[in-house]
Design a protein around this motif. Structure first.
Motif, short mmCIF file in Angstrom:
data_model
loop_
_atom_site.label_atom_id
_atom_site.label_comp_id
_atom_site.label_asym_id
_atom_site.label_seq_id
_atom_site.Cartn_x
_atom_site.Cartn_y
_atom_site.Cartn_z
N ALA A 188 66.85 8.88 -19.90
CA ALA A 188 67.24 9.93 -20.83
C ALA A 188 68.76 10.17 -20.80
CB ALA A 188 66.50 11.22 -20.51
N ARG A 189 69.38 9.85 -19.69
CA ARG A 189 70.81 10.13 -19.52
C ARG A 189 71.71 8.99 -20.00
NH1 ARG A 189 73.79 12.13 -13.99
NH2 ARG A 189 75.89 11.92 -14.81
N TYR A 190 71.26 7.76 -19.95
CA TYR A 190 72.08 6.60 -20.27
C TYR A 190 71.60 5.92 -21.55
CZ TYR A 190 73.44 7.19 -15.42
OH TYR A 190 73.88 7.71 -14.24
N ALA A 191 72.55 5.31 -22.27
CA ALA A 191 72.21 4.55 -23.47
C ALA A 191 73.13 3.33 -23.55
CB ALA A 191 72.37 5.40 -24.71
N VAL A 192 72.58 2.26 -24.08
CA VAL A 192 73.35 1.04 -24.32
C VAL A 192 73.17 0.68 -25.79
CG1 VAL A 192 73.60 -1.41 -23.76
CG2 VAL A 192 73.01 0.23 -21.96
N ASP A 193 74.29 0.55 -26.50
CA ASP A 193 74.26 0.14 -27.90
C ASP A 193 74.75 -1.30 -27.99
OD1 ASP A 193 73.50 2.68 -28.56
OD2 ASP A 193 75.42 3.26 -29.42
N VAL A 194 73.96 -2.15 -28.65
CA VAL A 194 74.37 -3.52 -28.95
C VAL A 194 74.62 -3.56 -30.45
CG1 VAL A 194 73.68 -5.94 -28.91
CG2 VAL A 194 72.97 -4.41 -27.06
N ALA B 71 73.45 -2.03 -35.57
CA ALA B 71 73.45 -1.64 -34.15
C ALA B 71 72.05 -1.26 -33.71
CB ALA B 71 74.40 -0.48 -33.93
N LYS B 72 71.74 -1.55 -32.45
CA LYS B 72 70.46 -1.19 -31.84
C LYS B 72 70.76 -0.44 -30.55
CE LYS B 72 66.10 -1.51 -30.41
NZ LYS B 72 65.48 -0.24 -30.32
N ARG B 73 70.13 0.74 -30.39
CA ARG B 73 70.33 1.56 -29.19
C ARG B 73 69.14 1.38 -28.25
NH1 ARG B 73 72.74 7.45 -29.10
NH2 ARG B 73 74.54 6.11 -29.08
N GLY C 289 79.34 -6.52 -30.00
CA GLY C 289 79.83 -5.58 -29.00
C GLY C 289 78.70 -4.89 -28.27
N VAL C 290 79.04 -4.36 -27.11
CA VAL C 290 78.12 -3.57 -26.31
C VAL C 290 78.84 -2.28 -25.92
CG1 VAL C 290 76.79 -3.48 -24.16
CG2 VAL C 290 77.00 -5.63 -25.41
N GLN C 291 78.13 -1.17 -26.05
CA GLN C 291 78.72 0.13 -25.72
C GLN C 291 77.77 0.83 -24.77
OE1 GLN C 291 79.68 2.50 -29.13
NE2 GLN C 291 79.89 4.36 -27.94
N PHE C 292 78.32 1.31 -23.67
CA PHE C 292 77.53 2.03 -22.68
C PHE C 292 77.94 3.50 -22.73
CE2 PHE C 292 77.16 3.69 -18.31
CZ PHE C 292 75.78 3.54 -18.15
N SER C 293 76.97 4.39 -22.84
CA SER C 293 77.30 5.82 -22.87
C SER C 293 76.43 6.56 -21.85
CB SER C 293 77.13 6.41 -24.25
OG SER C 293 75.86 6.12 -24.79
N PHE C 294 77.00 7.64 -21.33
CA PHE C 294 76.30 8.42 -20.32
C PHE C 294 76.62 9.88 -20.50
CE2 PHE C 294 80.23 6.75 -18.69
CZ PHE C 294 80.85 7.83 -18.13
#
Length: 157
Positions: free
Chosen positions: A108-114, A101-103, A152-157
């Motif tokens: 600073a508030r949002y992140a996307v993990d592939v 996985a790569k983040r 997969g892609v994961q979006f976090s906030f």
């Protein structure tokens, strides 16, 4: 990294409510099952995460059965247990999984993990269900699911 090993003792009636005297032969499942796991996770520079999971479990348990069919029985087909449950056992079921996985952090508030995952990496085709009926004894009726890859892609906030 973490690992675990556990054993489970099963002591139960094979048929909760016997429906005929034929159910009296070898009526109890009195077996042990086990499973071992190892997990490793490592964060590389640049927010790259690598992880692996190894799992091995005891094989499918069963007992030899025999089918009797004769018009003189006046009851159709009868299947009898010929030995204790657990007298027959399939081979160990190994499963290996891998994830990369790569983040990305656009703010600073949002992140996307592939991520990229592979399940059953070694492509084991271990049997998880086996027929122990005389005539089809030892026939594998179900195997472990084949190697599967997922992106997969994961979006976090």
């Amino acid at each position: 990294m973490s690992s675990s090993f556990w054993m489970t003792k099963t002591h139960q009636w094979i048929r909760a409510v016997p429906t005929s005297p034929n159910d009296d032969l070898f009526p109890i499942n009195d077996t042990w099952g086990w499973e071992a796991r190892a997990d490793a996770n490592y964060r590389l520079p640049a927010d790259i995460n690598v992880s692996a999971n190894l799992r091995a479990a005891s094989g499918a348990l069963g007992q030899r059965t025999q089918t009797f069919s004769d018009p003189r029985l006046l009851q159709g087909t009868v299947t009898l247990r010929m030995e204790e449950f657990g007298a027959q056992q399939g081979r160990v079921v190994p499963v290996t999984s891998f994830r990369l996985a790569k983040r990305f952090r656009p703010t600073a508030r949002y992140a996307v993990d592939v991520n990229f995952s592979v399940f059953n990496l070694i492509n084991s085709s271990a049997p998880v269900a086996i027929s122990y009926l005389s005539g089809t004894f030892g026939r594998v009726t179900d195997i472990l699911a084949p190697r599967v890859a997922r992106i997969g892609v994961q979006f976090s906030f």
